[in-house]
Design a protein around this motif. Structure first.
Motif, PDB file in Angstrom:
ATOM      1  N   LYS A 100      41.752  33.493  34.725  1.00  0.00           N
ATOM      2  CA  LYS A 100      40.544  33.287  33.903  1.00  0.00           C
ATOM      3  C   LYS A 100      40.876  32.860  32.481  1.00  0.00           C
ATOM      4  O   LYS A 100      40.243  31.978  31.933  1.00  0.00           O
ATOM      5  CB  LYS A 100      39.712  34.580  33.774  1.00  0.00           C
ATOM      6  N   THR A 113      36.574  38.423  26.561  1.00  0.00           N
ATOM      7  CA  THR A 113      35.880  39.703  26.342  1.00  0.00           C
ATOM      8  C   THR A 113      36.750  40.897  26.751  1.00  0.00           C
ATOM      9  O   THR A 113      36.517  42.015  26.303  1.00  0.00           O
ATOM     10  CB  THR A 113      34.527  39.766  27.101  1.00  0.00           C
ATOM     11  N   GLY A 114      37.777  40.650  27.586  1.00  0.00           N
ATOM     12  CA  GLY A 114      38.708  41.723  27.940  1.00  0.00           C
ATOM     13  C   GLY A 114      39.383  42.305  26.708  1.00  0.00           C
ATOM     14  O   GLY A 114      39.690  43.499  26.653  1.00  0.00           O
ATOM     15  N   TYR A 173      37.564  45.257  25.250  1.00  0.00           N
ATOM     16  CA  TYR A 173      37.808  46.515  25.981  1.00  0.00           C
ATOM     17  C   TYR A 173      39.237  46.998  25.767  1.00  0.00           C
ATOM     18  O   TYR A 173      39.489  48.198  25.672  1.00  0.00           O
ATOM     19  CB  TYR A 173      37.487  46.325  27.471  1.00  0.00           C
ATOM     20  N   ARG A 174      40.173  46.052  25.692  1.00  0.00           N
ATOM     21  CA  ARG A 174      41.572  46.442  25.443  1.00  0.00           C
ATOM     22  C   ARG A 174      41.704  47.075  24.056  1.00  0.00           C
ATOM     23  O   ARG A 174      42.375  48.101  23.888  1.00  0.00           O
ATOM     24  CB  ARG A 174      42.497  45.226  25.559  1.00  0.00           C
ATOM     25  N   ARG A 177      48.318  43.618  25.347  1.00  0.00           N
ATOM     26  CA  ARG A 177      48.580  43.102  26.703  1.00  0.00           C
ATOM     27  C   ARG A 177      49.369  44.080  27.574  1.00  0.00           C
ATOM     28  O   ARG A 177      49.656  43.767  28.726  1.00  0.00           O
ATOM     29  CB  ARG A 177      49.347  41.775  26.612  1.00  0.00           C
ATOM     30  N   SER A 186      40.299  49.657  31.159  1.00  0.00           N
ATOM     31  CA  SER A 186      39.503  49.793  32.376  1.00  0.00           C
ATOM     32  C   SER A 186      38.786  51.151  32.416  1.00  0.00           C
ATOM     33  O   SER A 186      37.664  51.249  32.927  1.00  0.00           O
ATOM     34  CB  SER A 186      40.443  49.573  33.566  1.00  0.00           C
ATOM     35  N   ALA A 204      35.908  50.981  29.924  1.00  0.00           N
ATOM     36  CA  ALA A 204      34.925  49.980  30.361  1.00  0.00           C
ATOM     37  C   ALA A 204      33.926  50.547  31.361  1.00  0.00           C
ATOM     38  O   ALA A 204      32.885  49.943  31.626  1.00  0.00           O
ATOM     39  CB  ALA A 204      35.645  48.771  30.963  1.00  0.00           C
ATOM     40  N   ARG A 216      30.015  49.870  26.853  1.00  0.00           N
ATOM     41  CA  ARG A 216      29.576  48.505  27.203  1.00  0.00           C
ATOM     42  C   ARG A 216      28.394  48.098  26.318  1.00  0.00           C
ATOM     43  O   ARG A 216      28.308  46.972  25.847  1.00  0.00           O
ATOM     44  CB  ARG A 216      29.193  48.424  28.687  1.00  0.00           C
ATOM     45  N   GLY A 219      35.411  37.316  31.515  1.00  0.00           N
ATOM     46  CA  GLY A 219      35.427  38.776  31.650  1.00  0.00           C
ATOM     47  C   GLY A 219      35.147  39.211  33.067  1.00  0.00           C
ATOM     48  O   GLY A 219      35.682  38.645  34.023  1.00  0.00           O
ATOM     49  N   ARG A 220      34.302  40.242  33.202  1.00  0.00           N
ATOM     50  CA  ARG A 220      33.976  40.772  34.532  1.00  0.00           C
ATOM     51  C   ARG A 220      32.477  40.686  34.815  1.00  0.00           C
ATOM     52  O   ARG A 220      32.073  40.619  35.968  1.00  0.00           O
ATOM     53  CB  ARG A 220      34.377  42.258  34.632  1.00  0.00           C
ATOM     54  N   ASP A 221      31.675  40.742  33.734  1.00  0.00           N
ATOM     55  CA  ASP A 221      30.215  40.858  33.894  1.00  0.00           C
ATOM     56  C   ASP A 221      29.473  39.798  33.086  1.00  0.00           C
ATOM     57  O   ASP A 221      28.321  39.987  32.733  1.00  0.00           O
ATOM     58  CB  ASP A 221      29.766  42.245  33.410  1.00  0.00           C
ATOM     59  N   ILE A 222      30.152  38.695  32.783  1.00  0.00           N
ATOM     60  CA  ILE A 222      29.505  37.689  31.926  1.00  0.00           C
ATOM     61  C   ILE A 222      28.338  37.033  32.672  1.00  0.00           C
ATOM     62  O   ILE A 222      27.225  36.950  32.157  1.00  0.00           O
ATOM     63  CB  ILE A 222      30.524  36.612  31.445  1.00  0.00           C
ATOM     64  N   ASP A 250      37.135  48.778  38.372  1.00  0.00           N
ATOM     65  CA  ASP A 250      36.165  47.826  37.812  1.00  0.00           C
ATOM     66  C   ASP A 250      35.068  47.469  38.825  1.00  0.00           C
ATOM     67  O   ASP A 250      33.921  47.229  38.456  1.00  0.00           O
ATOM     68  CB  ASP A 250      36.870  46.536  37.348  1.00  0.00           C
ATOM     69  N   ARG A 281      32.634  50.907  39.598  1.00  0.00           N
ATOM     70  CA  ARG A 281      31.842  51.578  38.564  1.00  0.00           C
ATOM     71  C   ARG A 281      30.356  51.193  38.675  1.00  0.00           C
ATOM     72  O   ARG A 281      30.014  50.102  39.157  1.00  0.00           O
ATOM     73  CB  ARG A 281      32.388  51.235  37.170  1.00  0.00           C
TER      74      ARG A 281
HETATM   75  O1  C5P Z   1      40.428  40.729  31.345  1.00  0.00           O
HETATM   76  P1  C5P Z   1      41.344  41.885  31.004  1.00  0.00           P
HETATM   77  O2  C5P Z   1      42.307  42.181  32.116  1.00  0.00           O
HETATM   78  O3  C5P Z   1      41.992  41.724  29.688  1.00  0.00           O
HETATM   79  O4  C5P Z   1      40.368  43.163  30.870  1.00  0.00           O
HETATM   80  C1  C5P Z   1      40.854  44.470  30.683  1.00  0.00           C
HETATM   81  C2  C5P Z   1      39.848  45.445  31.263  1.00  0.00           C
HETATM   82  O5  C5P Z   1      38.644  45.380  30.489  1.00  0.00           O
HETATM   83  C3  C5P Z   1      39.415  45.172  32.695  1.00  0.00           C
HETATM   84  O6  C5P Z   1      40.246  45.788  33.656  1.00  0.00           O
HETATM   85  C4  C5P Z   1      37.998  45.722  32.735  1.00  0.00           C
HETATM   86  O7  C5P Z   1      37.987  47.103  33.020  1.00  0.00           O
HETATM   87  C5  C5P Z   1      37.503  45.550  31.312  1.00  0.00           C
HETATM   88  N1  C5P Z   1      36.559  44.452  31.150  1.00  0.00           N
HETATM   89  C6  C5P Z   1      35.244  44.673  31.510  1.00  0.00           C
HETATM   90  N2  C5P Z   1      34.305  43.706  31.288  1.00  0.00           N
HETATM   91  C7  C5P Z   1      34.653  42.534  30.744  1.00  0.00           C
HETATM   92  C8  C5P Z   1      36.002  42.275  30.397  1.00  0.00           C
HETATM   93  C9  C5P Z   1      36.937  43.250  30.638  1.00  0.00           C
HETATM   94  O8  C5P Z   1      34.903  45.724  32.034  1.00  0.00           O
HETATM   95  N3  C5P Z   1      33.706  41.620  30.514  1.00  0.00           N
END
Ligand code: C5P
Length: 201
Positions: free
Chosen positions: A15, A33-34, A37-38, A68, A77, A80, A86, A107-110, A162, A165
């Motif tokens: 991604k 967007t990760g 959360y990181r 990273r 995670s 998140a 959120r 991200g995951r939920d865009i 992820d 949840r």
């Molecule tokens: O994308 P990345 O691996 O950097 O994201 C790290 C963690 O952040 C994911 O495992 C997920 O739990 C969370 N995340 C999320 N929603 C997003 C982006 C990331 O829940 N939009």
């Protein structure tokens, strides 16, 4: 009018690379967007409350050096999964998405929650093995001392958390185009993504 591209998918599916290349190609801004959360997860490792960490996140937190690392990925995670975390990060992402000139968010939920009306939605995926190989190579190149199996386990654990949840789980939007990059080179994946976006425009 703002033009928004949503790119979601599991960890290390490509991604980030695809999003950066797509943003460059179309001249749009890009938000990973990760990182939000990181950076939030990283602050909790010092004992900060997760919701407090998200509410008081500063731009410089996104530049922290070890964002990273696998430990920070796991912490990300975990935080998140907290709905208040959120919620605290929502406005920033929506404001970014609606900036003039176009935006790519990954991200995951865009496509499902942050930008359900995005102009184009991609769901980028790849097999567990391929994703772990790619992430392992990346981490080794950055000097992290981590084994392939540890990386595979980290990805599987995060994807399971992820996806399971209740708050904004990882899943493709019903109108997303799925791109399986398992047998593609990075250049091929980028070309395919750009082609899919152009076709969808
Ligand atoms: O994308 P990345 O691996 O950097 O994201 C790290 C963690 O952040 C994911 O495992 C997920 O739990 C969370 N995340 C999320 N929603 C997003 C982006 C990331 O829940 N939009």
């Amino acid at each position: 009018m703002a033009f928004t591209i949503a790119i979601d998918g599991p960890a290390a599916a490509g991604k980030g690379t695809i999003s950066r290349a797509v943003a460059l190609h179309f001249g749009f801004a890009h938000l990973d967007t990760g990182l939000l959360y990181r950076a939030t997860g990283r602050r909790t490792l010092d004992g900060t409350d997760p919701v407090e960490a998200a509410l008081t996140l500063r731009p410089e937190d996104l530049d922290a050096e070890d964002l990273r690392s696998p430990d920070v990925a796991q912490a990300a995670s975990r935080v998140a999964a907290i709905p208040e975390v959120r919620q605290a990060l929502l406005d920033y992402q929506r404001a970014f998405a609606s900036r003039a000139g176009g935006a790519v968010l990954d991200g995951r939920d865009i496509g499902t929650v942050i930008c359900p009306d995005a102009d184009v939605k991609l769901f980028v995926t790849a097999s567990d093995d391929v994703r772990a190989r790619r992430r392992h190579k990346e981490l080794c190149e950055k000097g992290h001392d981590v084994s392939f199996l540890e990386v595979l386990e980290d990805l599987r654990q995060r994807d399971a958390r992820d996806s399971a949840r209740a708050a904004a789980p990882l899943k493709p939007a019903s109108d997303a185009i799925t791109l399986d990059t398992s047998s593609m080179s990075i250049d091929e994946a980028v070309d395919q993504a750009i082609e899919s976006i152009q076709t969808a425009l």
